[in-house]
Every structure is written in structure tokens, then in C-alpha cells.
Design a protein around this motif. Sequence first.
Motif, PDB file in Angstrom:
ATOM      1  N   HIS A  61       0.802  -1.207   0.000  1.00 46.05           N
ATOM      2  CA  HIS A  61       0.000   0.000   0.000  1.00 46.05           C
ATOM      3  C   HIS A  61       0.836   1.257   0.000  1.00 46.05           C
ATOM      4  O   HIS A  61       0.328   2.350  -0.071  1.00 46.05           O
ATOM      5  CB  HIS A  61      -0.936  -0.001   1.217  1.00 46.05           C
ATOM      6  CG  HIS A  61      -1.956  -1.089   1.132  1.00 46.05           C
ATOM      7  ND1 HIS A  61      -2.963  -1.045   0.215  1.00 46.05           N
ATOM      8  CD2 HIS A  61      -2.087  -2.244   1.798  1.00 46.05           C
ATOM      9  CE1 HIS A  61      -3.691  -2.141   0.351  1.00 46.05           C
ATOM     10  NE2 HIS A  61      -3.195  -2.884   1.293  1.00 46.05           N
ATOM     11  N   LYS A  62       2.099   1.074   0.086  1.00 46.86           N
ATOM     12  CA  LYS A  62       2.952   2.252   0.029  1.00 46.86           C
ATOM     13  C   LYS A  62       2.847   2.828  -1.367  1.00 46.86           C
ATOM     14  O   LYS A  62       3.022   2.147  -2.360  1.00 46.86           O
ATOM     15  CB  LYS A  62       4.420   1.844   0.271  1.00 46.86           C
ATOM     16  CG  LYS A  62       4.813   1.860   1.726  1.00 46.86           C
ATOM     17  CD  LYS A  62       5.115   3.295   2.159  1.00 46.86           C
ATOM     18  CE  LYS A  62       5.455   3.373   3.638  1.00 46.86           C
ATOM     19  NZ  LYS A  62       4.279   3.725   4.418  1.00 46.86           N
ATOM     20  N   HIS A 120      -4.250   5.961  -3.228  1.00 47.34           N
ATOM     21  CA  HIS A 120      -4.456   7.267  -2.613  1.00 47.34           C
ATOM     22  C   HIS A 120      -5.795   7.289  -1.890  1.00 47.34           C
ATOM     23  O   HIS A 120      -5.983   7.992  -0.918  1.00 47.34           O
ATOM     24  CB  HIS A 120      -4.515   8.342  -3.702  1.00 47.34           C
ATOM     25  CG  HIS A 120      -3.298   9.206  -3.732  1.00 47.34           C
ATOM     26  ND1 HIS A 120      -2.671   9.659  -2.608  1.00 47.34           N
ATOM     27  CD2 HIS A 120      -2.602   9.716  -4.768  1.00 47.34           C
ATOM     28  CE1 HIS A 120      -1.628  10.394  -2.947  1.00 47.34           C
ATOM     29  NE2 HIS A 120      -1.563  10.457  -4.242  1.00 47.34           N
ATOM     30  N   PHE A 121      -6.746   6.579  -2.438  1.00 43.56           N
ATOM     31  CA  PHE A 121      -8.098   6.631  -1.909  1.00 43.56           C
ATOM     32  C   PHE A 121      -8.519   5.356  -1.230  1.00 43.56           C
ATOM     33  O   PHE A 121      -9.625   5.246  -0.763  1.00 43.56           O
ATOM     34  CB  PHE A 121      -9.078   6.968  -3.048  1.00 43.56           C
ATOM     35  CG  PHE A 121      -8.741   8.263  -3.694  1.00 43.56           C
ATOM     36  CD1 PHE A 121      -8.051   8.292  -4.889  1.00 43.56           C
ATOM     37  CD2 PHE A 121      -9.071   9.454  -3.082  1.00 43.56           C
ATOM     38  CE1 PHE A 121      -7.713   9.507  -5.467  1.00 43.56           C
ATOM     39  CE2 PHE A 121      -8.738  10.657  -3.659  1.00 43.56           C
ATOM     40  CZ  PHE A 121      -8.053  10.689  -4.852  1.00 43.56           C
ATOM     41  N   GLN A 122      -7.651   4.396  -1.191  1.00 45.28           N
ATOM     42  CA  GLN A 122      -8.051   3.145  -0.583  1.00 45.28           C
ATOM     43  C   GLN A 122      -7.005   2.690   0.395  1.00 45.28           C
ATOM     44  O   GLN A 122      -5.828   2.701   0.088  1.00 45.28           O
ATOM     45  CB  GLN A 122      -8.194   2.059  -1.642  1.00 45.28           C
ATOM     46  CG  GLN A 122      -9.367   2.238  -2.532  1.00 45.28           C
ATOM     47  CD  GLN A 122      -9.444   1.094  -3.481  1.00 45.28           C
ATOM     48  OE1 GLN A 122      -8.425   0.554  -3.861  1.00 45.28           O
ATOM     49  NE2 GLN A 122     -10.652   0.724  -3.844  1.00 45.28           N
ATOM     50  N   LYS A 123      -7.426   2.307   1.524  1.00 39.63           N
ATOM     51  CA  LYS A 123      -6.482   1.842   2.520  1.00 39.63           C
ATOM     52  C   LYS A 123      -7.245   0.904   3.418  1.00 39.63           C
ATOM     53  O   LYS A 123      -8.301   1.264   3.918  1.00 39.63           O
ATOM     54  CB  LYS A 123      -5.983   3.059   3.308  1.00 39.63           C
ATOM     55  CG  LYS A 123      -4.836   2.795   4.203  1.00 39.63           C
ATOM     56  CD  LYS A 123      -3.543   2.708   3.420  1.00 39.63           C
ATOM     57  CE  LYS A 123      -2.476   2.102   4.308  1.00 39.63           C
ATOM     58  NZ  LYS A 123      -1.276   1.780   3.577  1.00 39.63           N
TER      59      LYS A 123
END
Lengths: 589, 181
Positions: A61-62, A120-123
Motif C-alpha cells: 500500500h505504500k 491514494h483513496f483506498q487503505k
Amino acid sequence: MWPRNDVQMDEGSMTPEDQEPEPAIDQDMEFDVNLEENSYSNGSGSSYNADKLSSSSPLQHKLDLSASPTQNNEANPRVEHLVALFKDLTVAEQMEAFARLVQESNMSNIRQMRAIIEPHFQKDFLSCLPVEIGIKILQNLNSTDLMKVAQVSKNWKMLSEVEKVWKSLEDRGFKNLLEPSDRTRGAWEATAVIPGVNIPDHVNQCEINIHRLVKLLKYGPIYERSADKSRYLRGEKIEKNWHSRPIMGSAILRGHEEHVITCMQIHNDLLVTGSDDNTLKVWSIDDGEVKHTLNGHSGGVWTSQISQCGRYIVSGSTDRTVKVWRAEDGFLLHTLQGHTSTVRCMAMANTTLVTGSRDCTLRVWDIETGLHVRTLQGHQAAVRCVQFDGNIVVSGGYDFTVKIWDAFSGKCLRTLIGHSNRVYSLLYESERSIVCSGSLDTSIRVWDFSRPEGQELIAFLSGHTSLTSGMQLRGNILVSCNADSHVRVWDIYEGTCIHILSGHRSAITSLQWFGRGLVATSSDDGSVKLWDIERGVLIRDLVSLNSGGNGGCIWRLCSTQTMLACAIGSRNNTEETKVILLDFDANHP
Amino acid sequence: MVRTEKSNKKAKTQKVKLVQNVPVNEHLNRTYILICNDGQQFEADGHTIRHSKVLGLAAKNLEPPENTIQVEKVKGDTMKLVLEWCVNHKDDGPYVSKVGPGLRLPHWDFRWLKEMNNQDLFDLITATNDLQIKQLMDYSCKTVANMAKGKNPEQLRQIFGILTDEEEAELALNEPGPSNA
């Protein structure tokens, strides 16, 4: 090479993409789109999932903005030129450029861009953060959202079922429930659906059988994983059962034929009815049948109590005696003599009993030994209602007064004066020393006897036009039901009436308050209605008699958190005497 | 390196004895230099950093003229966000922690957190945890929860980038090495 899009091309020109070889990665994506449509049971049609699988590092996710799937170390001069031009634009122009570029791009490039942008929008916050923080996030959600969260992935399910999350949810008022009940045998088998009795939302016969099968599993899979979640969901289900779901179980208990049921009590599985046929009957709710008939009185039974421990049943009669029975087998333990007229009301705390009589006195007894402890003298007329918390006795009489006594010294501590007619009903809340009295003068008075003598009255609630037959108090909200056919909801500290609930066509005989804002009322009009007292509206009719209005009436309601008992009959033989039970229980999911 | 809670407490009991004649909150007025793990430096006064239990304690333990605090766990960009929040809440009164429907975010916080992209929000939450800023933690958690409110499972997967269990299994087969989830 044929162009892949259906774009009209100028003759002879070739778009840049025609010159490039098809990137291998694109083929994978195409392939995966097809695969994804067939194989994932809880996947969707979204093409995003495919991208995740084919891009080089789906689980990292980086976000490294400088990386791209086709990065190489030498800067491409044409690209650099474009970037330089781009940098020269204003922010608005850059946005316009983006929009145009997207239009000019092919699907595969767009998908790759999406893979770059999307992190950017998902974590996956819940999986990546420490457990305590994940729990803290979930504590902000309600039960519906938590159930959805549990369906997202194994990890999310585990986190969402943690005890702390469900324990911190707002309670709906159905807690400390007993074990899920059976209520399938005896009178429950036949249900209460008979000619003359309408239970509008009763479920039909074949569905009942399914429901009975389901009832066998008292502790479902969720309970194995998370007891708190299961308990919470059970409470929610029970509330829905009361509020709007079909009624899945009912029973008729027949007895006291051609007579009136004068009093009714519930203690765990025991239901006790008293009648002017001189007897009491002890029923098992779960088994749906009568256990014992208590014979012995030589006059009608007008009041009864079950002890806190459940071992003793006490009855008061027009034969002027009080009888103490053993609940287990119906054996008569004591007959308490002393009153010189009908024993009209009683109240019990532990094994101390206080009785009130038409002979104007109250008497205090120990029901284990059968001994008389004290007589409370002072009322000038019949004692009609009594409340007791173990120390303090509160009594209301036909002499228009309410008296406060110390049970063991026998001393009358206060006399509350104010009503201008007989006092018929009382409510006593020990913790706050609050007494509510309902009178034939149509008013309800609220007293606080921790205040100085003479200043006890804290509210005078007027509005009803007849006799108040029942009251219940929680916090500062008082609910009253009246012979004028209305239910009123009051704020005792403001002294105002918040709601007037109309619907009954005749005197209301009793009310029961459960959950947070659910109130059930019974009436001489032969119906039982369910109200939402927070919003001040009628929810539904639970029962209605065809003979209602012609003599059929509902004398009394008694309830537990999962069951409603209605004592039904008539004075003119239009409706046989019976008790109808309605089941609102639910299992642990 | 920011000292751990335990060692701070020990240091505190020893140091308090030494600086007994200095007013208790004097450290609030001093300015500190915070050095992050990527070398970026920030200047902030005591009032600003008091919201962070960890920074606050570190500050208390510094004897003047010493005024640098090493913040090993937080990188510069995230520290910037943290300080932005702290500055905005410099003059706040005491905070009572709340969770659930009773918690209402102030207008500025609500907008600020809502507009943040998820990567930054994630880093912010991690930093807030390390620096122990209770109020910001409550608000951030609520913000994440709000993203999940009223959504069905498929929407939740899209929003948070979750693979279904089948997809993960598929992935585990295709790629060697431990998976992140």
C-alpha cells in the motif's frame, strides 16, 4: 495492426498506439476480466479486482508516485518534453489537459492509471492498524453497519465481532434476558387463533411449524464466535418482534369459566391468575398448561402477589383472609386472619407482606412464619392501593389521602393531602422517594416525600377526564392509562403532558412498558394496542375481540420482556374467560 | 528517539526533584524543535505540542536550554499534518474522550479530515497513536467509521481496497511470500 478503438481515423495517419506493440500486461488484464466474472462468489463486476491481481505489487500500500509499470531509467525525451509543457500550465489548464489525455487514452492505460491513483483513496485501515485502533473505529458504527463489515473479509469479520465493540453499543432496552424459551407444547400448539379472536399479525399455521423447528437452535453460529454480538442481536430481534414482525407463537389458557379474572402475576415461568370464582390458578408459561388450582378461599380473590424468590403465592379475598401457598405444589401454608373486611390490595418485599383492606387498615405480615407483625391505623376509609419497598409502605385510600408509613414501627410518617376524591392507583419509586397517585378526581399527583412536610407535591398532572387505572415511571417520564380511553405521557419535572395517545374506544384497564419506548395497553373495548411513546403514535393492534364493544373486554395485561399475557372475558357471557399468551422471544443467532 | 512512557516516568520522578522551584507549566511557553525520522525539522511551542502525551512529557523532561525532541517514529510530512491540527487546537480546554454517536467533530476538524486522502489519514492515525493524541485519535477514527457508514460489503471492499477471501486465496497461490493481510 488494426486500431483497437472505434475511433474514426484520418486516412493514412496512424495513432501512436498503432505503432507500439501490445503490452503484455494488457493481455493479462483482458484475460483476468473474464476469469473474474466467473470465479468469485462474492466478487463483483468491477474490473478493479482484476487489476489488483495483475499489477506488480497489489498488496503493497505504500504509494510511490514516481513509479509506473513501465519505468525505465532513461528519461524519454518526448515524455520529458510533454512534462515540461505540462508544468507550464495553470492548475486549471492541467486539469483540462488531464481530461483530454484520459479521453485520448486507451482502456488499458486508464486502468494502469487507476492502479496508481487508487491507493491514494483506498487503505485497508482495519487490517493495517493496531487492533485497539481498529476497535476504536468500529465502536462508532451501529449494529447494521457492523453486520456489513463482518461480510467484507475474514479479518474484518474477526475484528467486528470483538466483545468490546458490541458491549459499547447503545442498548435498546432488552437486556438481561432469560434463556430462549420453548413455548411449543401444550396450549402453544393450538395457538390462540380461534373464531372471535383477531390477532392481525399472527403468522399462518405452516410458517409456525417452520418457526418451531428454528426455535430448537437456541444458540446459533454467531454465539460460538461472539457471545456479545449474539446477545445484542437477540435483543434487537426481540424488539423487532414486538414492534413489527409477525407474531410467531400464541396460546390460550382456559379457566375460571363464567367468572372474572381479577388479578394476574408473572414470575419467571409461573403465571398466576386470581378470580372471583374463589380460586387461583398457577400456570406454566413454557409448557402452556395449568399446574395447580389453589382452592380454599370462601370468597372471591381480588388481589395476589408472587414472592421475589418465587416460592410463595399470596392471595387476598372478600372472605377477609390472606392465604399463603407454596408455589411448587400449590400447598396451602398459612391463612392469615385479622382483617375485618375484604382484603383489597397487597404488596410484598422479600417475605414481608403488606395488605390493605376495606376495613381501613393495613397489616404487615411475615409470610414464612405466617405471623402478624403490625397493624397500620390511620386511614378514615377503605384502603384501595398499596406499595412497599421493604421499609416504607405507601397507601392510598377512599379517604382521598396517601399515607407514608414505616412498616416496622407502624408509625405514619406523612399524610399527603390534596386529592379531592378517592385514590385508586399508586406508583412508588423507592430510590427517589417519589409517589404518583391516581384519583377519581381525574388528576395524577406526583409527590416527593424527601422534601419537608407539607411541600411534598412536585407535580399536578391534569388532563385526563376519568380514573387512572395504571401508571409506569422511568426517569422523568410517566405513562398513565385512564378510563377516559387515553394514554398520556408526562414529564414529571416539567409537569407537562408530552403525548396523548388516542385509539381505544373504551376504558383502558392496564398498561405495560418494555424496551425503550414500547407500551402495550388493554381495554374494555376488547383490544390490546401497542404504542411508541417516544414518537407518540400507535404502532399496531396486537389483539382484538369480535365481541369488543358488545361485552368482550381485556381486563389486564402482564408481560415479561418476551411474552405478553392478556386476561380476557366478559360480564355478559359474550366472551369466555381466558388468558391469551403472545410469544415475542428470539434465539441467539 | 522519543523516550518510552516507562523511562519518561522514571526520569520525571528524578527530574521533578531537581527542578522543584520552577513553576509547573513553565515548559508550555518554551519553543521546541522537533526532528523527524527523515530529518525534517519543525518548530513548535509547548502549548501546541501539549496535546501529545508523548511530546508533552518529552518537553517536560528537557532542561533549558535544551529544546530538541527527536521524533523517531514519525516522518516529516505526517508531522506537518499533526502540527497543523495541534496549532488549530492550541487554545482548547480539557477534552473528554467519547466514542460512538455521542461524538461530534468540530467543523474545521470534520472538513480537514474528510478532505485528506487515505494514505495521509492512515499515516496520521499511526502517528497519532505513537504520539498519543487522544482527541485527534477519536476524531480520526470517527472519520474512518463515517466512510464505512451505510455501505454494503461490496462498497466497503471498493472503498478500503479489500480483496475478497477468494481473491486472496488466488493471490496466495500465484505469488510466493507472505501476504500483507
